[in-house]
Design an enzyme around this catalytic site. Structure first.
Site, short mmCIF file in Angstrom:
data_model
loop_
_atom_site.label_atom_id
_atom_site.label_comp_id
_atom_site.label_asym_id
_atom_site.label_seq_id
_atom_site.Cartn_x
_atom_site.Cartn_y
_atom_site.Cartn_z
CD GLU A 1 -7.92 -12.02 0.86
OE1 GLU A 1 -7.35 -10.97 0.54
OE2 GLU A 1 -8.23 -12.30 2.04
CG ASP B 1 -6.28 -11.93 5.70
OD1 ASP B 1 -6.97 -12.31 4.74
OD2 ASP B 1 -6.23 -10.74 6.06
CG HIS C 1 -1.79 -1.04 1.46
ND1 HIS C 1 -1.47 -2.19 2.13
CD2 HIS C 1 -3.08 -1.18 1.09
CE1 HIS C 1 -2.52 -3.00 2.15
NE2 HIS C 1 -3.50 -2.41 1.52
CE LYS D 1 -12.52 -9.02 4.57
NZ LYS D 1 -11.56 -8.35 5.47
CG ASP E 1 1.68 -1.29 3.37
OD1 ASP E 1 0.97 -0.91 4.31
OD2 ASP E 1 1.32 -2.15 2.54
CG HIS F 1 -11.67 -11.29 0.78
ND1 HIS F 1 -11.18 -10.13 0.23
CD2 HIS F 1 -11.07 -11.42 1.99
CE1 HIS F 1 -10.31 -9.59 1.07
NE2 HIS F 1 -10.23 -10.36 2.14
CD GLU G 1 -8.36 -8.03 -2.07
OE1 GLU G 1 -7.35 -7.41 -2.49
OE2 GLU G 1 -8.38 -8.63 -0.99
CG ASP H 1 -3.87 -10.18 1.42
OD1 ASP H 1 -3.26 -9.89 2.46
OD2 ASP H 1 -4.92 -9.61 1.06
CG ASP I 1 -4.90 -10.69 -2.57
OD1 ASP I 1 -3.86 -10.47 -3.25
OD2 ASP I 1 -5.51 -9.78 -1.97
CG ASP J 1 -10.22 -10.68 7.17
OD1 ASP J 1 -9.71 -11.64 6.59
OD2 ASP J 1 -9.92 -9.50 6.95
CG MET K 1 -0.73 -5.34 -6.99
SD MET K 1 -0.89 -4.83 -5.25
CE MET K 1 -1.42 -6.36 -4.48
C1 GLT Z 1 -6.09 -5.61 3.65
C2 GLT Z 1 -7.11 -6.57 3.11
C3 GLT Z 1 -6.62 -7.32 1.96
C4 GLT Z 1 -6.35 -6.47 0.76
C5 GLT Z 1 -5.24 -5.52 0.99
C6 GLT Z 1 -5.12 -4.60 -0.20
S1 GLT Z 1 -5.37 -4.66 2.45
O1 GLT Z 1 -5.07 -6.30 4.31
O2 GLT Z 1 -7.49 -7.44 4.17
O3 GLT Z 1 -7.49 -8.35 1.59
O4 GLT Z 1 -5.97 -7.30 -0.30
O5 GLT Z 1 -5.70 -3.37 0.02
MN MN Z 2 -6.55 -9.36 -0.13
MN MN Z 3 -8.42 -10.92 3.57
#
Ligand code: GLT
Ligand code: MN
Ligand code: MN
Length: 375
Positions: A222, A262, A59, A188, A62, A225, A186, A292, A250, A260, A93
């Protein structure tokens, strides 16, 4: 750190990338504070390169803290570019943070406040410029705050109009500057908002068709998501690929029905991850394999590198399984029988076709045994 080398040792040719925010995740959650020290982008680049990664993604904030002066930005960029060159690392990216600062608490592109919308578009344009400077060709747009809790406050049709207007301004910016950059949106379904607009990759694809320059905009699905929305990521990714819209990916994991998470790629659903790898490898996806996700909150600094190394190794092991799937005589035998039926010229016969057994039990068990190493 000693890294044993074997056939699953990642190399630059595998094009694995990690967001700075992924390995840099400090383990904060709504109930607990950071458990790990901040990680500098320079250390991240060096460590990931040693592990065999191809690059990093980021980002805007970041790398460049919010409110940094022009000269601070220059200095940071100079050091970062040097570190990339020193370690043969790339930035394919970049993305923009339109979710952290309180100003975005009710959305960025879809905010009901015109000055906030204008600021969000300007911030995204500046992030695109940053990406151009770093050699990125993909700009990810995750509208994490584009959503609502109180539907009395905003008509989703207005949100769509504002969202469209914002993305159109970004494609204009790319064209006006002659950048070689595409946008990947993306989806979600929720978190951090109660409901996020354009909740799935499928919804994104429908929205993209309404833009001024749909050819410049694709998706960044993702895995987690899609699973949060109760969907099958293999299907969403397949639909995007078939539409020529899989601009980025992702890779991570998620237990359905939870917050969430991840999670590390394939750590929850090995079979689902296998099909995703198969789709990317067989389907001609050309982009980087981007992770991600983040290490469990139980981990210290070393655990973060174990997480990164594990993500890449699992991908390569599953890629090997994809090859085994293609050369497994029994699996391919069933698939070619099914393919013959798919192309059959036989006339329709209710009794005959109703009585057919599809052999899916056998096929799935063969895949399970292949994944378990029993074949
Ligand atoms: C954040 C989110 C991710 C996105 C990132 C890109 S930021 O961490 O949870 O899924 O891909 O903005
Ligand atoms: Mn993501
Ligand atoms: Mn995520």
């Amino acid at each position: 750190m000693t890294i044993p080398s074997d056939k699953f040792q990642p190399t630059k040719a595998d094009r694995f990338t990690f967001g700075l925010w992924t390995v840099g995740n400090q383990g904060r959650d709504p109930f607990g504070d950071a458990v790990r020290a901040p990680l500098s982008p320079l250390v991240t680049v060096e460590q990931l390169s040693k592990l065999g990664a191809y690059g990093v993604t980021l980002h805007d904030n970041d790398l460049i803290p919010l409110g940094a002066s022009a000269s601070e930005r220059e200095n940071i960029l100079r050091d970062f570019k040097k570190s990339l060159a020193d370690h043969d690392m790339h930035v394919p990216m970049v993305t923009v943070n339109l979710f952290y600062h309180p100003v975005f608490k009710d959305g960025a592109f879809t905010s009901s406040m015109a000055p906030i919308r204008r600021h969000a578009v300007d911030k995204a344009k500046a992030a695109i410029d940053l990406g151009q400077e770093l050699g990125a060709h993909t700009f990810v747009l995750w509208g994490g705050r584009e959503g609502s809790e109180v539907d009395a406050a905003r008509d989703p049709r207005d949100a769509m109009k504002h969202y469209r207007d914002g993305v159109n301004q970004l494609t204009e910016h790319i064209l006006a500057n002659g950048y070689h950059m595409r946008i990947a949106m993306e989806a979600k379904p929720n978190e951090p908002r109660s409901d996020i607009y354009l909740a799935t990759t499928g919804a994104m694809l429908a929205f993209i068709a309404t833009l001024d320059h749909p050819e410049m905009v694709g998706v960044n699905p993702e895995i987690a998501h899609e699973k949060m929305a109760g969907l099958n990521p293999y299907h969403s990714i397949g639909q995007a690929l078939e539409a020529g819209k899989l601009f980025h990916i992702d890779l991570n994991d998620q237990k359905p029905g939870r917050y969430d998470q991840d999670l590390r790629f394939a750590s929850d659903d090995l079979k689902g991850a296998f099909y995703v790898v198969k789709m990317l490898e067989d389907g001609g996806y050309q982009g980087p394999r981007h992770f991600d996700a983040h290490a469990y909150r139980t981990e210290d600094a070393q655990g973060v590198w174990d997480f990164a190394r594990g993500s890449m190794r699992t991908y390569l092991i599953l890629k090997d399984k994809v090859r085994k799937f293609a050369s497994d005589a029994e699996i391919q035998g069933i698939l070619s029988e099914l393919a013959q039926w798919s192309a059959s010229e036989e006339p329709f016969d209710r009794e005959r076709w109703g009585a057919v057994g599809y052999q899916y039990e056998k096929l799935d068990q063969l895949v399970v045994e292949l994944l378990l190493g029993a074949r």
